[in-house]
Scaffold this motif. Structure first.
Motif, PDB file in Angstrom:
ATOM      1  N   THR A 106       0.826  -1.211   0.000  1.00 60.89           N
ATOM      2  CA  THR A 106       0.000   0.000   0.000  1.00 60.89           C
ATOM      3  C   THR A 106       0.858   1.259   0.000  1.00 60.89           C
ATOM      4  O   THR A 106       0.507   2.251  -0.626  1.00 60.89           O
ATOM      5  CB  THR A 106      -0.955   0.018   1.210  1.00 60.89           C
ATOM      6  N   GLU A 107       2.000   1.221   0.672  1.00 60.11           N
ATOM      7  CA  GLU A 107       2.899   2.372   0.689  1.00 60.11           C
ATOM      8  C   GLU A 107       3.520   2.581  -0.693  1.00 60.11           C
ATOM      9  O   GLU A 107       3.652   3.712  -1.166  1.00 60.11           O
ATOM     10  CB  GLU A 107       3.987   2.184   1.741  1.00 60.11           C
ATOM     11  N   LYS A 108       3.888   1.495  -1.353  1.00 59.84           N
ATOM     12  CA  LYS A 108       4.433   1.588  -2.709  1.00 59.84           C
ATOM     13  C   LYS A 108       3.404   2.190  -3.662  1.00 59.84           C
ATOM     14  O   LYS A 108       3.718   3.072  -4.465  1.00 59.84           O
ATOM     15  CB  LYS A 108       4.828   0.208  -3.230  1.00 59.84           C
ATOM     16  N   ILE A 109       2.169   1.711  -3.569  1.00 61.19           N
ATOM     17  CA  ILE A 109       1.104   2.215  -4.438  1.00 61.19           C
ATOM     18  C   ILE A 109       0.869   3.693  -4.158  1.00 61.19           C
ATOM     19  O   ILE A 109       0.756   4.501  -5.081  1.00 61.19           O
ATOM     20  CB  ILE A 109      -0.191   1.403  -4.240  1.00 61.19           C
ATOM     21  N   GLY A 110       0.808   4.074  -2.894  1.00 60.65           N
ATOM     22  CA  GLY A 110       0.605   5.470  -2.530  1.00 60.65           C
ATOM     23  C   GLY A 110       1.705   6.368  -3.056  1.00 60.65           C
ATOM     24  O   GLY A 110       1.440   7.439  -3.603  1.00 60.65           O
ATOM     25  N   ASN A 111       2.944   5.937  -2.911  1.00 53.56           N
ATOM     26  CA  ASN A 111       4.068   6.734  -3.408  1.00 53.56           C
ATOM     27  C   ASN A 111       4.024   6.878  -4.924  1.00 53.56           C
ATOM     28  O   ASN A 111       4.300   7.951  -5.461  1.00 53.56           O
ATOM     29  CB  ASN A 111       5.399   6.108  -2.979  1.00 53.56           C
ATOM     30  N   ASN A 112       3.682   5.791  -5.622  1.00 54.66           N
ATOM     31  CA  ASN A 112       3.586   5.852  -7.081  1.00 54.66           C
ATOM     32  C   ASN A 112       2.456   6.764  -7.531  1.00 54.66           C
ATOM     33  O   ASN A 112       2.604   7.518  -8.503  1.00 54.66           O
ATOM     34  CB  ASN A 112       3.415   4.457  -7.671  1.00 54.66           C
ATOM     35  N   LEU A 113       1.317   6.725  -6.838  1.00 57.73           N
ATOM     36  CA  LEU A 113       0.205   7.604  -7.190  1.00 57.73           C
ATOM     37  C   LEU A 113       0.561   9.072  -6.948  1.00 57.73           C
ATOM     38  O   LEU A 113       0.214   9.942  -7.754  1.00 57.73           O
ATOM     39  CB  LEU A 113      -1.052   7.232  -6.396  1.00 57.73           C
ATOM     40  N   LYS A 114       1.258   9.352  -5.852  1.00 60.49           N
ATOM     41  CA  LYS A 114       1.688  10.729  -5.582  1.00 60.49           C
ATOM     42  C   LYS A 114       2.638  11.219  -6.665  1.00 60.49           C
ATOM     43  O   LYS A 114       2.535  12.359  -7.124  1.00 60.49           O
ATOM     44  CB  LYS A 114       2.373  10.813  -4.216  1.00 60.49           C
ATOM     45  N   GLN A 115       3.562  10.365  -7.091  1.00 62.53           N
ATOM     46  CA  GLN A 115       4.508  10.737  -8.140  1.00 62.53           C
ATOM     47  C   GLN A 115       3.784  10.990  -9.458  1.00 62.53           C
ATOM     48  O   GLN A 115       4.072  11.964 -10.154  1.00 62.53           O
ATOM     49  CB  GLN A 115       5.563   9.634  -8.328  1.00 62.53           C
TER      50      GLN A 115
END
Length: 57
Positions: free
Chosen positions: A25-34
């Motif tokens: 979930t943290e990886k997905i969140g970081n990718n969405l923010k980017q």
């Protein structure tokens, strides 16, 4: 008889994305923010600005 590994264990170890300890979930969140930051910082195409100017008239 040879003991076979559980299929789920086998997939986790062989996963190409098993390069960090971050939760998914943290990886997905970081990718969405980017992705959001990239879109926000894109230049607006001239054709679109022209269309907006025509709509304002």
């Amino acid at each position: 008889m040879t003991k076979k590994p559980k299929p789920s264990e086998d997939r986790v170890e062989a996963s190409p994305d098993h390069f960090s300890d971050k939760p998914l979930t943290e990886k997905i969140g970081n990718n969405l923010k980017q992705l959001y930051d990239d879109v926000v910082n894109e230049e607006i195409p001239d054709d679109f600005l022209s269309l907006l100017a025509k709509a304002d008239k």
